[in-house]
Enzyme design. Structure first.
Site, PDB file in Angstrom:
ATOM      1  N   HIS A  67       3.525  -2.534  -3.150  1.00 36.72           N
ATOM      2  CA  HIS A  67       3.008  -3.581  -4.020  1.00 36.72           C
ATOM      3  C   HIS A  67       2.952  -4.933  -3.291  1.00 36.72           C
ATOM      4  O   HIS A  67       1.963  -5.664  -3.372  1.00 36.72           O
ATOM      5  CB  HIS A  67       3.925  -3.657  -5.255  1.00 36.72           C
ATOM      6  N   GLU A  70       0.128  -4.933  -0.943  1.00 38.98           N
ATOM      7  CA  GLU A  70      -1.142  -5.089  -1.663  1.00 38.98           C
ATOM      8  C   GLU A  70      -1.450  -6.577  -1.880  1.00 38.98           C
ATOM      9  O   GLU A  70      -2.564  -7.035  -1.657  1.00 38.98           O
ATOM     10  CB  GLU A  70      -1.068  -4.355  -3.015  1.00 38.98           C
ATOM     11  N   HIS A  71      -0.442  -7.337  -2.301  1.00 38.79           N
ATOM     12  CA  HIS A  71      -0.646  -8.780  -2.476  1.00 38.79           C
ATOM     13  C   HIS A  71      -0.905  -9.457  -1.133  1.00 38.79           C
ATOM     14  O   HIS A  71      -1.753 -10.331  -1.020  1.00 38.79           O
ATOM     15  CB  HIS A  71       0.611  -9.424  -3.079  1.00 38.79           C
ATOM     16  N   GLU A 145       4.824 -13.792  -0.910  1.00 40.88           N
ATOM     17  CA  GLU A 145       4.366 -12.742  -1.825  1.00 40.88           C
ATOM     18  C   GLU A 145       5.495 -11.807  -2.255  1.00 40.88           C
ATOM     19  O   GLU A 145       5.460 -11.254  -3.341  1.00 40.88           O
ATOM     20  CB  GLU A 145       3.243 -11.926  -1.173  1.00 40.88           C
ATOM     21  N   GLU A 167       7.112 -11.283 -10.669  1.00 45.49           N
ATOM     22  CA  GLU A 167       6.274 -10.396 -11.486  1.00 45.49           C
ATOM     23  C   GLU A 167       7.089  -9.192 -11.981  1.00 45.49           C
ATOM     24  O   GLU A 167       7.051  -8.839 -13.159  1.00 45.49           O
ATOM     25  CB  GLU A 167       5.076  -9.928 -10.644  1.00 45.49           C
TER      26      GLU A 167
HETATM   27 ZN    ZN Z   1       1.311  -7.597  -8.466  1.00 52.64          ZN
END
Ligand code: ZN
Length: 499
Positions: A67, A70-71, A145, A167
């Site tokens: 994840h 991905e960012h 991130e 998040e």
């Molecule tokens: Zn995310």
């Protein structure tokens, strides 16, 4: 143009071309010889073109490295060094869809546009981002991130911050997410599905720059990629561009990313977990009860389609027998079910929300008694027919909500392609649907219930109950941990964090 099987077009060898009549398209499967990349082109008249690049990315741990990556790859690359190309893109582009998604075993970068020039630009930005990101050059990308220590002044309190860290802290505060996470962990203790690809906030700070880079180096290689093109487009131009700009710079290597199968259990499990509520909230009627079953293989097209129909039959409407039985028994205020077939080993579950922990045994009894009765007496054929019709209508309509049709198809393709089965298996559903229609005269769904639910030992009962003050207690532990860490730092190290 007409392409020939076995011929190579700009480095891509055409392996197969087949009509997919269910969606009025032709599927062309290619392999890029030099780099080992796979490419699927769904040729059709849709002018809302879709491109995506996906990688098989089984998580190695709970740090959320898939994840965070991905960012991070969207924070600048070789050709597009600006800090926020993604944000800039959204502003200036005519795209109809632009996103990046981390799943439990894959990471996907899709774009869609009706404008040729725009489509080409987006493809370029995404390919450059995934194959040549700035993450090696700028370690601050992981810190921003993923996670970092934050300190406003040297005497202040040290905290964790980071886009994904924050998040996921939000995600893990919901009972639904706690249930979903726990269910995967319990049902798949020995495979990557037992791990959290999104990142568990308690584990995210364990991720190092070295592990982060190693994950990119290993999995973001063309040999581990699944490229997808969809719509009314000039395929040769795109193949040429992808080959010349990107894939021709790579040599195929073996990438071990296959998803191992979880061996079935010898007995069902029962698990109780807690989720946080504030110390002032009341705890009554806030427990989630859930029965979860592992159902066959995600590559079994008929089984997956049948289970999506069975879910509707049992739980899809207020009159659906399983839903009605649970509501009538006073178990939970809201009862639903889901069938998750986007993984190698799909799962089916029944959930009662806003129930109480003492009702767990009763919940299981009602589910099993109702299912046994349905098998013994046979499911009402009108209900069977209505459920099949409803699913068939959805399939023909191919409505994927906010996602363009081409992207919906793409995700369905990955549901088999990622596990080395033919990419269009789930799109070619007619044969499976015909076979399922035998249920109108035969005990088809009754047999599924017997085999995959009543006799299934690879299953678990979950009680997810609220715990007052749990979040506060965890926050205290983290504060303590960080205070101890800070106490070990030198003045210079502290100054470096503040700066
Ligand atoms: Zn995310």
């Amino acid at each position: 143009m007409k392409m020939q099987i076995g011929e190579t077009y700009h480095g891509f060898k055409l392996q197969e071309s087949r009509p997919v009549k269910e969606i009025n398209a032709t599927a062309h499967t290619f392999r890029h010889d030099k780099s080992g990349a796979r490419l699927l082109f769904l040729e059709c008249g849709d002018d809302n073109k879709v491109f995506s690049v996906s990688f098989r990315t089984p998580p190695p741990d709970n740090t959320g490295v898939p994840h965070i990556l991905e960012h991070s790859v969207l924070c600048g690359s070789r050709k597009f060094p600006l800090k926020e190309p993604f944000v800039e893109l959204i502003k200036g582009s005519l795209n109809t869809y632009l996103n990046a998604m981390t799943f439990s075993d894959k990471t996907m970068y899709p774009v869609a546009s009706q404008n040729d020039k725009d489509f080409h630009n987006l493809m370029d930005v995404y390919l450059d981002a995934v194959f040549f990101p700035n993450i090696y050059k700028y370690p601050e990308i992981l810190r921003q991130e993923g996670w970092h220590y934050e300190l406003d002044d040297p005497a202040g309190e040290l905290t964790y911050k980071g886009v994904v860290y924050n998040e996921m802290k939000g995600v893990f505060s919901s009972p639904e997410a706690v249930l979903e996470r726990k269910a995967q962990e319990i049902l798949f203790p020995d495979t990557p599905y037992g791990l959290e690809s999104g990142g568990d906030p308690d584990h995210i700070p364990a991720l190092t720059q070295e592990q982060f880079e190693a994950f990119h180096r290993k999995y973001y290689h063309p040999a581990n990629s699944y490229l997808y093109l969809y719509g009314d487009l000039r395929i040769e131009e795109h193949l040429q561009f992808i080959n010349e700009e990107y894939l021709s710079h790579f040599d195929a290597i073996p990438v071990e990313s296959s998803i191992p199968e979880q061996p079935p259990f010898t007995a069902p499990k029962a698990v109780t977990v807690e989720y946080p509520i504030s110390s002032t909230e009341r705890a009554g009627d806030k427990t989630f009860l859930s029965l979860n079953y592992v159902v066959g293989r995600g590559t079994d097209v008929e089984l997956c389609l049948a289970f999506s129909i069975l879910k509707h039959m049992l739980l899809g409407t207020p009159a659906a027998p399983l839903k009605k039985a649970l509501i009538d028994a006073g178990i939970g205020k809201d009862v639903s079910g889901s069938f998750n077939d986007g993984i190698l080993q799909p799962t089916f579950n029944v959930v009662a929300r806003n129930a109480n922990a003492e009702q767990a045994k009763k919940f299981q009894e009602v589910v099993e008694t109702t299912l046994r009765q349905l098998v013994a007496q046979g499911i009402d054929k009108r209900l069977v027919e209505a459920s099949i019709n409803s699913r068939e209508f959805q399939l023909r309509e191919a409505n994927y909500g906010t996602r363009p049709k081409g992207l919906g198809y793409n995700i369905e393709c990955l549901d088999s392609w990622l596990y080395d089965a033919p990419p269009t298996a789930h799109l070619e559903y007619d044969a499976a649907l015909d076979s399922i229609k035998n249920a109108l005269t035969q005990p088809y769904f009754e047999k599924l219930i017997e085999k995959y639910l009543l006799q299934n030992k690879h299953s678990a009962l979950f009680v997810v109950k609220p715990a007052r003050g749990l979040a506060e207690a965890r926050a205290r532990e983290i504060r303590q941990e960080l205070a101890e860490y800070k106490a070990r730092l030198t003045e210079q190290e502290i100054a470096a964090i503040v700066a």
